[in-house]
Design a protein around this motif. Structure first.
Motif, PDB file in Angstrom:
ATOM      1  N   ARG A   1      44.113  40.660  31.383  1.00  0.00           N
ATOM      2  CA  ARG A   1      42.897  40.674  31.306  1.00  0.00           C
ATOM      3  C   ARG A   1      42.092  40.069  30.068  1.00  0.00           C
ATOM      4  NH1 ARG A   1      42.933  46.075  33.298  1.00  0.00           N
ATOM      5  NH2 ARG A   1      42.737  46.306  35.726  1.00  0.00           N
TER       6      ARG A   1
ATOM      7  N   THR B   1      42.701  35.476  37.553  1.00  0.00           N
ATOM      8  CA  THR B   1      44.060  35.327  38.374  1.00  0.00           C
ATOM      9  C   THR B   1      44.287  36.916  38.641  1.00  0.00           C
ATOM     10  OG1 THR B   1      44.698  33.565  37.332  1.00  0.00           O
ATOM     11  CG2 THR B   1      46.408  34.914  38.230  1.00  0.00           C
ATOM     12  N   LEU B   2      44.178  38.024  38.020  1.00  0.00           N
ATOM     13  CA  LEU B   2      44.412  39.214  38.167  1.00  0.00           C
ATOM     14  C   LEU B   2      43.372  39.753  39.467  1.00  0.00           C
ATOM     15  CD1 LEU B   2      46.223  41.688  37.815  1.00  0.00           C
ATOM     16  CD2 LEU B   2      44.482  42.309  36.154  1.00  0.00           C
ATOM     17  N   LYS B   3      42.352  39.509  39.305  1.00  0.00           N
ATOM     18  CA  LYS B   3      41.252  39.716  40.315  1.00  0.00           C
ATOM     19  C   LYS B   3      41.548  39.099  41.782  1.00  0.00           C
ATOM     20  CE  LYS B   3      36.589  40.942  38.737  1.00  0.00           C
ATOM     21  NZ  LYS B   3      36.517  42.080  39.146  1.00  0.00           N
ATOM     22  N   ILE B   4      42.029  37.934  41.944  1.00  0.00           N
ATOM     23  CA  ILE B   4      42.465  37.290  43.082  1.00  0.00           C
ATOM     24  C   ILE B   4      43.783  37.946  43.633  1.00  0.00           C
ATOM     25  CG2 ILE B   4      43.083  35.152  44.180  1.00  0.00           C
ATOM     26  CD1 ILE B   4      41.213  33.618  42.125  1.00  0.00           C
ATOM     27  N   VAL B   5      44.681  38.193  42.912  1.00  0.00           N
ATOM     28  CA  VAL B   5      45.889  38.661  43.255  1.00  0.00           C
ATOM     29  C   VAL B   5      45.585  40.108  43.762  1.00  0.00           C
ATOM     30  CG1 VAL B   5      48.171  39.491  42.752  1.00  0.00           C
ATOM     31  CG2 VAL B   5      47.617  37.169  41.787  1.00  0.00           C
ATOM     32  N   ILE B   6      45.118  40.884  43.026  1.00  0.00           N
ATOM     33  CA  ILE B   6      44.604  42.407  43.343  1.00  0.00           C
ATOM     34  C   ILE B   6      43.944  42.129  44.598  1.00  0.00           C
ATOM     35  CG2 ILE B   6      43.450  44.259  42.778  1.00  0.00           C
ATOM     36  CD1 ILE B   6      45.907  44.114  41.497  1.00  0.00           C
TER      37      ILE B   6
ATOM     38  N   VAL C   1      43.626  39.935  47.070  1.00  0.00           N
ATOM     39  CA  VAL C   1      44.557  39.703  48.293  1.00  0.00           C
ATOM     40  C   VAL C   1      45.421  40.783  48.748  1.00  0.00           C
ATOM     41  CG1 VAL C   1      46.216  38.047  48.933  1.00  0.00           C
ATOM     42  CG2 VAL C   1      44.427  37.033  47.888  1.00  0.00           C
ATOM     43  N   ILE C   2      46.171  41.125  47.767  1.00  0.00           N
ATOM     44  CA  ILE C   2      47.151  42.431  48.024  1.00  0.00           C
ATOM     45  C   ILE C   2      46.315  43.431  48.809  1.00  0.00           C
ATOM     46  CG2 ILE C   2      48.728  44.120  47.117  1.00  0.00           C
ATOM     47  CD1 ILE C   2      49.342  41.943  45.099  1.00  0.00           C
TER      48      ILE C   2
ATOM     49  N   GLU D   1      40.344  46.860  40.407  1.00  0.00           N
ATOM     50  CA  GLU D   1      39.686  45.694  40.106  1.00  0.00           C
ATOM     51  C   GLU D   1      38.222  45.709  40.458  1.00  0.00           C
ATOM     52  OE1 GLU D   1      40.354  43.038  37.686  1.00  0.00           O
ATOM     53  OE2 GLU D   1      42.283  44.198  37.188  1.00  0.00           O
TER      54      GLU D   1
END
Length: 150
Positions: free
Chosen positions: A38, A46-51, A53-54, A86
């Motif tokens: 972060r 990127t972390l927000k998008i990955v979290i 989607v998962i 997130e």
């Protein structure tokens, strides 16, 4: 201590120096790793998008599994827990779900045996209907199959 000018590729050195100047102790483990991601705008996005989607895949998959016997609600709550790392709204929904589940459990514990047995029978009947129609959708008629066995 003056801030040194770092070249574009020295993001880790910048984070380490900023952490050294910080009054707060650095976190370790998973939280420290997430804090490191972060620390940059690209990493945070990127972390927000990955979290997102998962967590969304888990919640949608859990909601699809809810009518069927199995861990549907557990997967929904796990997906919300992932999203809550997130997203504040997911944390609020997760807390609401926990309060509702706790209230239902407390209500159920206060009921007599007749209500408990009635809830059990309704649950088993609903699961049986869901399994029956689920099997029909794949071409298996359980009632016809049972008649052949008798």
């Amino acid at each position: 201590m003056p801030i040194q000018n770092f070249e574009a590729g020295d993001a880790d050195a910048m984070k380490d120096e900023a952490a050294a100047r910080s009054a707060m102790p650095a976190r370790t483990g998973l939280q420290g790793w997430l804090d490191g991601i972060r620390a940059t705008r690209t990493g945070a996005l990127t972390l927000k998008i990955v979290i997102g989607v998962i967590g969304a895949v888990m919640v949608v998959g859990g909601l699809i599994m809810v009518p069927f016997p199995g861990p549907g609600w557990l997967v929904v709550f796990a997906g919300l827990a992932v999203l809550a790392t997130e997203f504040h709204w997911a944390h609020k929904v997760l807390e609401f779900g926990k309060r509702t589940l706790h209230a239902w459990t407390e209500w159920y514990k206060r009921q007599g045996w007749t209500v408990r047995i009635l809830v059990l029978l309704v649950t088993v009947a609903a699961a049986a209907v869901i399994v029956y129609f689920g099997m029909r959708t794949v071409g298996i008629d359980l009632l016809e199959w049972g008649r052949k066995l008798l």
